[in-house]
Write a protein that holds these residues in place. Sequence first.
Motif, PDB file in Angstrom:
ATOM      1  N   ARG A 202      23.174   1.812  -7.038  1.00 15.12           N
ATOM      2  CA  ARG A 202      22.388   1.104  -6.038  1.00 15.12           C
ATOM      3  C   ARG A 202      23.232   0.150  -5.207  1.00 15.12           C
ATOM      4  NH1 ARG A 202      16.920   0.671  -6.376  1.00 15.12           N
ATOM      5  NH2 ARG A 202      17.052  -1.529  -5.774  1.00 15.12           N
ATOM      6  N   ASP A 203      24.346  -0.308  -5.763  1.00 12.98           N
ATOM      7  CA  ASP A 203      25.245  -1.227  -5.055  1.00 12.98           C
ATOM      8  C   ASP A 203      26.671  -0.701  -5.221  1.00 12.98           C
ATOM      9  OD1 ASP A 203      26.609  -3.285  -3.881  1.00 12.98           O
ATOM     10  OD2 ASP A 203      25.963  -4.846  -5.278  1.00 12.98           O
ATOM     11  N   PRO A 204      27.108   0.228  -4.362  1.00 12.99           N
ATOM     12  CA  PRO A 204      28.406   0.897  -4.557  1.00 12.99           C
ATOM     13  C   PRO A 204      29.601  -0.047  -4.610  1.00 12.99           C
ATOM     14  CG  PRO A 204      27.077   2.045  -2.914  1.00 12.99           C
ATOM     15  CD  PRO A 204      26.371   0.760  -3.198  1.00 12.99           C
ATOM     16  N   GLY A 205      29.511  -1.201  -3.991  1.00 13.48           N
ATOM     17  CA  GLY A 205      30.636  -2.137  -4.008  1.00 13.48           C
ATOM     18  C   GLY A 205      30.537  -3.187  -5.087  1.00 13.48           C
ATOM     19  N   ALA A 206      29.634  -3.006  -6.045  1.00 11.85           N
ATOM     20  CA  ALA A 206      29.398  -4.020  -7.074  1.00 11.85           C
ATOM     21  C   ALA A 206      30.599  -4.153  -8.002  1.00 11.85           C
ATOM     22  CB  ALA A 206      28.149  -3.673  -7.870  1.00 11.85           C
ATOM     23  N   ARG A 207      30.833  -5.383  -8.446  1.00  7.61           N
ATOM     24  CA  ARG A 207      31.857  -5.685  -9.448  1.00  7.61           C
ATOM     25  C   ARG A 207      31.152  -5.993 -10.760  1.00  7.61           C
ATOM     26  NH1 ARG A 207      33.821  -7.757  -4.617  1.00  7.61           N
ATOM     27  NH2 ARG A 207      35.971  -7.143  -4.115  1.00  7.61           N
ATOM     28  N   VAL A 208      31.378  -5.137 -11.752  1.00  2.00           N
ATOM     29  CA  VAL A 208      30.669  -5.218 -13.029  1.00  2.00           C
ATOM     30  C   VAL A 208      31.686  -5.445 -14.136  1.00  2.00           C
ATOM     31  CG1 VAL A 208      29.095  -4.048 -14.597  1.00  2.00           C
ATOM     32  CG2 VAL A 208      28.931  -3.621 -12.133  1.00  2.00           C
ATOM     33  N   LEU A 209      31.429  -6.444 -14.979  1.00  2.21           N
ATOM     34  CA  LEU A 209      32.306  -6.733 -16.118  1.00  2.21           C
ATOM     35  C   LEU A 209      31.511  -6.560 -17.406  1.00  2.21           C
ATOM     36  CD1 LEU A 209      34.991  -7.741 -17.308  1.00  2.21           C
ATOM     37  CD2 LEU A 209      34.090 -10.070 -17.116  1.00  2.21           C
ATOM     38  N   ILE A 210      31.999  -5.665 -18.280  1.00  6.04           N
ATOM     39  CA  ILE A 210      31.410  -5.439 -19.597  1.00  6.04           C
ATOM     40  C   ILE A 210      32.276  -6.157 -20.635  1.00  6.04           C
ATOM     41  CG2 ILE A 210      30.817  -3.714 -21.335  1.00  6.04           C
ATOM     42  CD1 ILE A 210      30.363  -1.712 -19.118  1.00  6.04           C
ATOM     43  N   VAL A 211      31.664  -6.986 -21.457  1.00  4.17           N
ATOM     44  CA  VAL A 211      32.372  -7.704 -22.516  1.00  4.17           C
ATOM     45  C   VAL A 211      31.866  -7.180 -23.853  1.00  4.17           C
ATOM     46  CG1 VAL A 211      32.897  -9.934 -23.539  1.00  4.17           C
ATOM     47  CG2 VAL A 211      32.602  -9.747 -21.067  1.00  4.17           C
ATOM     48  N   THR A 212      32.765  -6.661 -24.668  1.00  2.00           N
ATOM     49  CA  THR A 212      32.387  -6.096 -25.963  1.00  2.00           C
ATOM     50  C   THR A 212      33.334  -6.597 -27.048  1.00  2.00           C
ATOM     51  OG1 THR A 212      32.188  -4.039 -27.241  1.00  2.00           O
ATOM     52  CG2 THR A 212      33.736  -4.022 -25.403  1.00  2.00           C
ATOM     53  N   ASP A 213      32.788  -6.831 -28.240  1.00  2.00           N
ATOM     54  CA  ASP A 213      33.628  -7.269 -29.348  1.00  2.00           C
ATOM     55  C   ASP A 213      34.276  -6.093 -30.067  1.00  2.00           C
ATOM     56  OD1 ASP A 213      31.356  -6.228 -30.424  1.00  2.00           O
ATOM     57  OD2 ASP A 213      30.935  -7.877 -31.794  1.00  2.00           O
ATOM     58  N   GLU A 214      33.940  -4.875 -29.665  1.00  2.00           N
ATOM     59  CA  GLU A 214      34.591  -3.704 -30.248  1.00  2.00           C
ATOM     60  C   GLU A 214      35.888  -3.405 -29.497  1.00  2.00           C
ATOM     61  OE1 GLU A 214      32.304  -0.286 -31.562  1.00  2.00           O
ATOM     62  OE2 GLU A 214      30.463  -1.283 -30.919  1.00  2.00           O
ATOM     63  N   PRO A 215      36.843  -2.740 -30.159  1.00  2.00           N
ATOM     64  CA  PRO A 215      38.107  -2.414 -29.486  1.00  2.00           C
ATOM     65  C   PRO A 215      38.029  -1.164 -28.620  1.00  2.00           C
ATOM     66  CG  PRO A 215      38.205  -1.706 -31.764  1.00  2.00           C
ATOM     67  CD  PRO A 215      36.880  -2.404 -31.603  1.00  2.00           C
ATOM     68  N   ASP A 216      36.867  -0.521 -28.578  1.00  2.00           N
ATOM     69  CA  ASP A 216      36.733   0.768 -27.896  1.00  2.00           C
ATOM     70  C   ASP A 216      35.945   0.632 -26.600  1.00  2.00           C
ATOM     71  OD1 ASP A 216      37.829   2.549 -30.132  1.00  2.00           O
ATOM     72  OD2 ASP A 216      36.201   1.502 -31.165  1.00  2.00           O
ATOM     73  N   LEU A 217      36.190   1.577 -25.697  1.00  2.00           N
ATOM     74  CA  LEU A 217      35.391   1.689 -24.483  1.00  2.00           C
ATOM     75  C   LEU A 217      33.995   2.196 -24.846  1.00  2.00           C
ATOM     76  CD1 LEU A 217      38.084   3.297 -22.144  1.00  2.00           C
ATOM     77  CD2 LEU A 217      37.342   0.909 -22.159  1.00  2.00           C
ATOM     78  N   PRO A 218      33.017   2.057 -23.942  1.00  2.00           N
ATOM     79  CA  PRO A 218      31.655   2.501 -24.261  1.00  2.00           C
ATOM     80  C   PRO A 218      31.607   3.953 -24.729  1.00  2.00           C
ATOM     81  CG  PRO A 218      31.636   1.185 -22.267  1.00  2.00           C
ATOM     82  CD  PRO A 218      33.080   1.372 -22.628  1.00  2.00           C
ATOM     83  N   TYR A 219      30.866   4.184 -25.820  1.00  2.00           N
ATOM     84  CA  TYR A 219      30.762   5.517 -26.401  1.00  2.00           C
ATOM     85  C   TYR A 219      29.350   5.728 -26.929  1.00  2.00           C
ATOM     86  CZ  TYR A 219      31.260   2.970 -30.824  1.00  2.00           C
ATOM     87  OH  TYR A 219      31.073   2.099 -31.872  1.00  2.00           O
ATOM     88  N   MET A 220      29.022   6.977 -27.227  1.00  2.00           N
ATOM     89  CA  MET A 220      27.706   7.328 -27.761  1.00  2.00           C
ATOM     90  C   MET A 220      27.767   7.335 -29.285  1.00  2.00           C
ATOM     91  SD  MET A 220      27.793  11.353 -26.647  1.00  2.00           S
ATOM     92  CE  MET A 220      28.396  10.950 -25.001  1.00  2.00           C
ATOM     93  N   ARG A 221      26.713   6.814 -29.920  1.00  2.00           N
ATOM     94  CA  ARG A 221      26.706   6.676 -31.375  1.00  2.00           C
ATOM     95  C   ARG A 221      26.138   7.888 -32.123  1.00  2.00           C
ATOM     96  NH1 ARG A 221      28.166   1.415 -32.359  1.00  2.00           N
ATOM     97  NH2 ARG A 221      27.641  -0.094 -30.716  1.00  2.00           N
ATOM     98  N   PRO A 222      25.179   8.649 -31.572  1.00  2.00           N
ATOM     99  CA  PRO A 222      24.588   9.745 -32.358  1.00  2.00           C
ATOM    100  C   PRO A 222      25.589  10.699 -33.000  1.00  2.00           C
ATOM    101  CG  PRO A 222      23.274   9.371 -30.404  1.00  2.00           C
ATOM    102  CD  PRO A 222      24.485   8.495 -30.262  1.00  2.00           C
ATOM    103  N   PRO A 223      26.670  11.125 -32.313  1.00  2.00           N
ATOM    104  CA  PRO A 223      27.592  12.070 -32.966  1.00  2.00           C
ATOM    105  C   PRO A 223      28.278  11.507 -34.206  1.00  2.00           C
ATOM    106  CG  PRO A 223      27.906  12.104 -30.581  1.00  2.00           C
ATOM    107  CD  PRO A 223      27.025  10.946 -30.884  1.00  2.00           C
ATOM    108  N   LEU A 224      28.275  10.178 -34.381  1.00  2.00           N
ATOM    109  CA  LEU A 224      28.927   9.592 -35.558  1.00  2.00           C
ATOM    110  C   LEU A 224      28.268  10.045 -36.854  1.00  2.00           C
ATOM    111  CD1 LEU A 224      29.533   5.910 -34.374  1.00  2.00           C
ATOM    112  CD2 LEU A 224      31.184   7.784 -34.440  1.00  2.00           C
ATOM    113  N   SER A 225      26.972  10.347 -36.801  1.00  2.00           N
ATOM    114  CA  SER A 225      26.272  10.802 -38.002  1.00  2.00           C
ATOM    115  C   SER A 225      25.827  12.254 -37.890  1.00  2.00           C
ATOM    116  CB  SER A 225      25.043   9.916 -38.261  1.00  2.00           C
ATOM    117  OG  SER A 225      24.153   9.950 -37.157  1.00  2.00           O
TER     118      SER A 225
END
Length: 660
Positions: A202-225
């Motif tokens: 919706r905002d192509p020029g947006a600056r987005v910062l994701i802060v996570t306490d995990e060492p990994d980039l965003p991932y999907m959890r279902p395949p883990l189990s």
Amino acid sequence: MLKCRTVWKKLAPLARASSTVCRQNVRRTGLPNGRIPALVPAAHMSTGPAGGGGGENRLYFALVGAAFVATGIYAYRTVQGDKQRYQERIEEISSRPNKATEKDPDTPIQPEPTAAEAPETAAVEAAEPEAVPEPEPQAAPSPEEPSPPAPDAEAAAPSETTEPPPAVEAVPALPKVPSHTPYLLIGGGTASFAAARSIRARDPGARVLIVTDEPDLPYMRPPLSKELWFSDDPSVTETLRFKQWNGKERSIYFQPASFYINPEELDSAENGGVAVLTGKKVVHMDVRGNKVKLDDETEISYDKCLIATGGVPRNLQVIERAGDEVMKRTTLFRKIEDFKALDKVSRNIQSVTIIGGGFLGSELACALGRRSNESGLEVIQMFPEKGNMGKVLPEYLSNWTTAKVKREGVKVISEALVKSVTCKDDKLEIQLKDGRLVKTDHIVAAVGLEPNVDLAKSAGLEVDSDFGGYRVNAELQARSNIWVAGDAACFYDIRLGRRRVEHHDHAVVSGRLAGENMTGANKPYWHQSMFWSDLGPDVGYEAIGIVDSSLPTVGVFAKATAKDTPKAATEESGTGIRSESETEDTATSPVASSSPAPAVQQHKDDYGKGVIFYLRDKVVVGIILWNVFNRMPIARKIIKDGEEHADLNEVAKLFNIHED
């Protein structure tokens, strides 16, 4: 200047002696009253009697004059040389950025005047101002800066010194954290990624910062189990790539690292982007000041913020009180590191016990049970209910599921309440309240999820007392510029009331909606998210709405075919994460099958495929599609309509379960 000083030391005694002789001659030729007449003959500088030694006086005058002339010439040349070196130095510094790669560190540089010589040079310039020519305009220093370049400039170029600096061990630079970001997303899971993608759409020029306490980039959890455990790749714990039931391979990560930009480049990115700050935890939130504080005391201000902190796995109190040795042998399954740890442990032990009969516990039991057929690993699953999925499925279907899990090589212990856990003789002993004793090497606690609301106190956000999680409105807002999505959001469902959902599809849908509302959409949460569970590639189900075994249920089943398996479903849809293609837009008006439907069946021994309706006040509030796939838009529409149905057997025909 050293030469000048040496000459002066030699001439100083002569000058003093000449001055003494002059004073003596003046006294000798003076009048008796001590006054000097207006016209007095020049005194003779001599050490002899009065009136003699004129030749010696002229010699002294010549020597003193020559000394002064030599001093002046030397001073003039010194000042000129200093100014020339100064001009060269200024030109060299100004051209340094262009020549940084061409410098030869071995080339000696003309030394600058020392600090001790600087005052003497200034004194000479003050004594002989007429001997110094006017400097050229481009070479003259400003009145405020008459001295040579500051030492800081030289410190910036260590290659210009004749002696190389001592070697210093290289220390990796920490990433620079932006002090401000328009969009701050706290948490690095599915909800945050869905929100970031929605914001950028919706905002192509947006600056987005994701802060996570995990060492990994965003991932999907279902395949883990699920799928990761069925991979034939021995390096699957490193690659985190897996084959879906349809045979196609994909990564657990939503996007590769090249999709994101570095956090330090976020402010200067011309077209904006999404940056992920890994290994950092937000520990304090200042709602009034619109800023957060990280665990390293760094502060980040924001315009709009999303809280998508998810949840933390629950543990049994008897295990927490059992001591460190028991805790070391217990896995709380949630993250990538938990998958890696359990995979490694399961290959080096003889027995593992899974406590919990819900989605996660049953999926892990089937996955490890399949491995037990190859490695001889003993897999035990225990839970307080009468059968697997006892809180979700009706009893007859829960019993059937339990039998299915047993066929996978799992030893199932139902109606098991853990009384204590101890470590004895290098084994864990699980004592049940009914007296049964289970010995094992490792425990996996899969007893639910606790929503992460650590920021509620500092932010002053409301936590729902019934369902847990941050209490938000239908637009997922907790404050005017703060939204919550995913497992941590307790939202108001306009059809089913206040709820909190802990499933992948809900994280996708709520994150996407929160991102839209952060950019001004102001949409309510009307989407009914779904969830699914697979007990291997042959049995799976999808569910929507409120599925609680305490509610009245009506099940309609039919004979399954080869097409009615999770594997066949993914081959047809082309995706293993089935929620990715689930949108309300595809929920068209269903068309009932023309095939005749059998009577409603609830206690049949073989439940090949079917539909289970959950009722509240005679209205369908939840639906489970048992081995029926790609029909979720129909189920979603039925719940959204909220109508009473006199004959659910006719409603089941909308899912075409009787077609071969």
